[in-house]
Enzyme design. Structure first.
Site, PDB file in Angstrom:
ATOM      1  N   HIS A  34      14.891  70.830  11.193  1.00  0.00           N
ATOM      2  CA  HIS A  34      13.994  70.673  12.345  1.00  0.00           C
ATOM      3  C   HIS A  34      12.609  70.293  11.833  1.00  0.00           C
ATOM      4  O   HIS A  34      11.947  71.060  11.134  1.00  0.00           O
ATOM      5  CB  HIS A  34      13.956  71.956  13.172  1.00  0.00           C
ATOM      6  CG  HIS A  34      15.253  72.201  13.880  1.00  0.00           C
ATOM      7  ND1 HIS A  34      15.759  73.445  14.137  1.00  0.00           N
ATOM      8  CD2 HIS A  34      16.157  71.310  14.373  1.00  0.00           C
ATOM      9  CE1 HIS A  34      16.925  73.320  14.772  1.00  0.00           C
ATOM     10  NE2 HIS A  34      17.187  72.034  14.921  1.00  0.00           N
ATOM     11  N   GLU A  43       9.161  72.362  11.817  1.00  0.00           N
ATOM     12  CA  GLU A  43       9.128  73.703  11.226  1.00  0.00           C
ATOM     13  C   GLU A  43       8.647  73.594   9.779  1.00  0.00           C
ATOM     14  O   GLU A  43       9.398  73.772   8.828  1.00  0.00           O
ATOM     15  CB  GLU A  43      10.514  74.341  11.361  1.00  0.00           C
ATOM     16  CG  GLU A  43      10.918  74.490  12.828  1.00  0.00           C
ATOM     17  CD  GLU A  43      12.395  74.808  13.059  1.00  0.00           C
ATOM     18  OE1 GLU A  43      13.106  75.076  12.078  1.00  0.00           O
ATOM     19  OE2 GLU A  43      12.828  74.779  14.223  1.00  0.00           O
ATOM     20  N   HIS A  88      14.597  77.804   8.702  1.00  0.00           N
ATOM     21  CA  HIS A  88      13.993  77.388   9.977  1.00  0.00           C
ATOM     22  C   HIS A  88      12.781  78.273  10.253  1.00  0.00           C
ATOM     23  O   HIS A  88      12.464  79.181   9.501  1.00  0.00           O
ATOM     24  CB  HIS A  88      14.999  77.548  11.132  1.00  0.00           C
ATOM     25  CG  HIS A  88      16.132  76.579  11.067  1.00  0.00           C
ATOM     26  ND1 HIS A  88      16.188  75.447  11.837  1.00  0.00           N
ATOM     27  CD2 HIS A  88      17.245  76.567  10.293  1.00  0.00           C
ATOM     28  CE1 HIS A  88      17.288  74.776  11.552  1.00  0.00           C
ATOM     29  NE2 HIS A  88      17.954  75.432  10.620  1.00  0.00           N
ATOM     30  N   GLU A 122      15.135  82.403   9.943  1.00  0.00           N
ATOM     31  CA  GLU A 122      14.019  81.975  10.781  1.00  0.00           C
ATOM     32  C   GLU A 122      12.780  82.634  10.190  1.00  0.00           C
ATOM     33  O   GLU A 122      12.619  83.848  10.259  1.00  0.00           O
ATOM     34  CB  GLU A 122      14.211  82.420  12.236  1.00  0.00           C
ATOM     35  CG  GLU A 122      15.417  81.811  12.937  1.00  0.00           C
ATOM     36  CD  GLU A 122      15.182  80.387  13.428  1.00  0.00           C
ATOM     37  OE1 GLU A 122      14.054  79.865  13.235  1.00  0.00           O
ATOM     38  OE2 GLU A 122      16.113  79.801  13.990  1.00  0.00           O
ATOM     39  N   ARG A 124      11.044  67.636  16.753  1.00  0.00           N
ATOM     40  CA  ARG A 124      12.046  68.550  16.183  1.00  0.00           C
ATOM     41  C   ARG A 124      13.258  67.815  15.603  1.00  0.00           C
ATOM     42  O   ARG A 124      13.787  68.187  14.557  1.00  0.00           O
ATOM     43  CB  ARG A 124      12.510  69.494  17.307  1.00  0.00           C
ATOM     44  CG  ARG A 124      13.770  70.304  17.021  1.00  0.00           C
ATOM     45  CD  ARG A 124      14.114  71.124  18.264  1.00  0.00           C
ATOM     46  NE  ARG A 124      15.490  71.589  18.278  1.00  0.00           N
ATOM     47  CZ  ARG A 124      15.857  72.832  17.997  1.00  0.00           C
ATOM     48  NH1 ARG A 124      14.968  73.722  17.634  1.00  0.00           N
ATOM     49  NH2 ARG A 124      17.120  73.191  18.080  1.00  0.00           N
TER      50      ARG A 124
HETATM   51 ZN   LIG Z   1      14.931  75.220  13.516  1.00  0.00          ZN
END
Ligand SMILES: [Zn+2]
Length: 380
Positions: free
Chosen positions: A174, A177, A300, A374, A232
């Site tokens: 993504h 990020e 992420h 994340e 993204r």
């Molecule tokens: Zn992501």
């Protein structure tokens, strides 16, 4: 003739719009308190996009035009302001990065003081390979849609071709990020430094291969630097005036199940078929080319979560107890070392249902232990 001319105009207008720098004027980020499906429908209709990874009842972040906030209040939706002037934040970051000095030499912590362009990241990979020829070598994982080579490094003191276990870390599926690529680079730096100063790291690197691919969606990443900070997806021209497939909904294990959109305009657009995108194809082929990979981590942001498969279903995988133990140990280690609280759990039950993700394919198709982190922060 007229209709094809019109079509051409529409297409070129769409392209022109997409390549214009996005300023986010008049926009803000709010954290809304979603108390019903009706609240959620209202917000999805009013907001520019959802900003959280989790879209459910409870607190969810949205990017909204400030002019639409009155409509939320009128609908009885409670929210708190997180970023009052998004344009200012994006503008300030752009100015800061434009005036920042180039990063330092290999191992210099100042390189990590701020985000880096894809060119700076690739230059650092080259620098490491030249400075540590017996430890670091360049690897590639195919090329992106726009032809950018997906670059990475192998870190190992085991001989090339030795059949030792390998672990792959990737980041940047993504594009926006940005902390992901920097974290992957920081990990590489720590391993390279540790090879000569830390007996445990030296032992790991003599008996394993570590592959680090810091930016596996380089077109999208470049786009976030030049044009749209909050882009993204990849840069696929969907042919209808919209751009981008979400790489992390395009992987070919249980592709097209829940939590992936069929709408090309969506931020979670799954693509026209599993592995329709060069970025997912080439990363898949990297796994095929390295059958010694036994572990995988995909970075992420944000939310501070350590996540394991499945994403496509809330049913737990057979190895759930092992995943739970690994993820919980990571959570505890992160807390002990940086003081940051992370939550560990299965993707579909901790975050949301998401099909076509890399971890589902790596675990489901390749039987490789695969987790997603994340990273920071929690949207504060
Ligand atoms: Zn992501």
């Amino acid at each position: 003739m007229l209709s094809s001319l019109l079509a051409l105009c529409v297409a070129s207008t769409a392209f022109a719009d997409d390549s214009a720098v996005v300023t986010y004027d008049g926009e803000c980020v709010i954290r809304a308190d979603i108390r019903s499906a009706r609240d959620l429908r209202t917000l999805l209709a009013i907001a520019e996009e959802e900003f959280s990874h989790r879209i459910d009842l409870g607190e969810v972040d949205f990017r909204v035009k400030r002019a639409r906030l009155a409509a939320l209040t009128a609908a009885g939706i409670r929210f708190e302001m997180r970023v009052p002037d998004l344009a200012e934040v994006v503008r300030n970051e752009r100015v800061r990065l434009a005036t920042a000095a180039e990063g330092g030499i290999a191992g210099d912590a100042s390189w990590f003081a701020d985000f880096k362009t894809i060119a700076q990241i690739n230059a650092k990979l080259d620098e490491w390979a030249i400075a540590h020829p017996s430890l670091v070598s360049s690897v590639t994982a195919g090329a992106s849609l726009e032809g950018r080579v997906v670059r990475g490094i192998r870190i190992s003191s085991a001989p090339m071709g030795a059949n030792v276990p390998a672990v792959l870390f990737d980041a940047g599926q993504h594009a926006r990020e940005w902390i992901g690529p920097m974290t992957a680079m920081f990990l590489a730096n720590a391993l390279i430094d540790g090879a000569s100063s830390n007996a445990r790291i030296a032992r790991i690197l003599s008996t394993c291969e570590i592959f680090i691919l810091p930016s596996v969606n380089p077109d999208g990443y470049e786009h976030t630097w030049t044009t749209a900070r909050l882009w993204r997806k990849n840069r696929r021209d969907n042919g209808n005036g919209t751009f981008g497939v979400d790489p992390n909904r395009n992987w070919g294990f249980q592709w097209g199940r829940g939590g992936a959109s069929t709408d090309p305009a969506s931020e979670t657009y799954r693509g026209t078929a599993a592995f329709s995108e060069p970025e997912t194809q080439s990363l898949r082929d990297f796994f095929y080319a390295h059958p010694n990979i036994v572990g995988h981590m995909d970075y992420h942001s944000y939310s501070q979560l350590v996540l394991w498969p499945w994403g496509y279903t809330t049913t737990a995988p057979l190895e759930a107890p092992a995943f739970d133990a690994i993820a919980d140990r990571m959570r505890a280690t992160i807390l002990a070392n940086g003081g940051q609280p992370y939550i560990a759990g299965q993707i579909a039950t901790t975050l949301y249902i998401a099909s076509g993700s890399i971890v589902d394919w790596v675990y489901g198709d390749r039987a490789i232990t695969s987790l997603t982190i994340e990273l920071r922060d929690t949207g504060t």
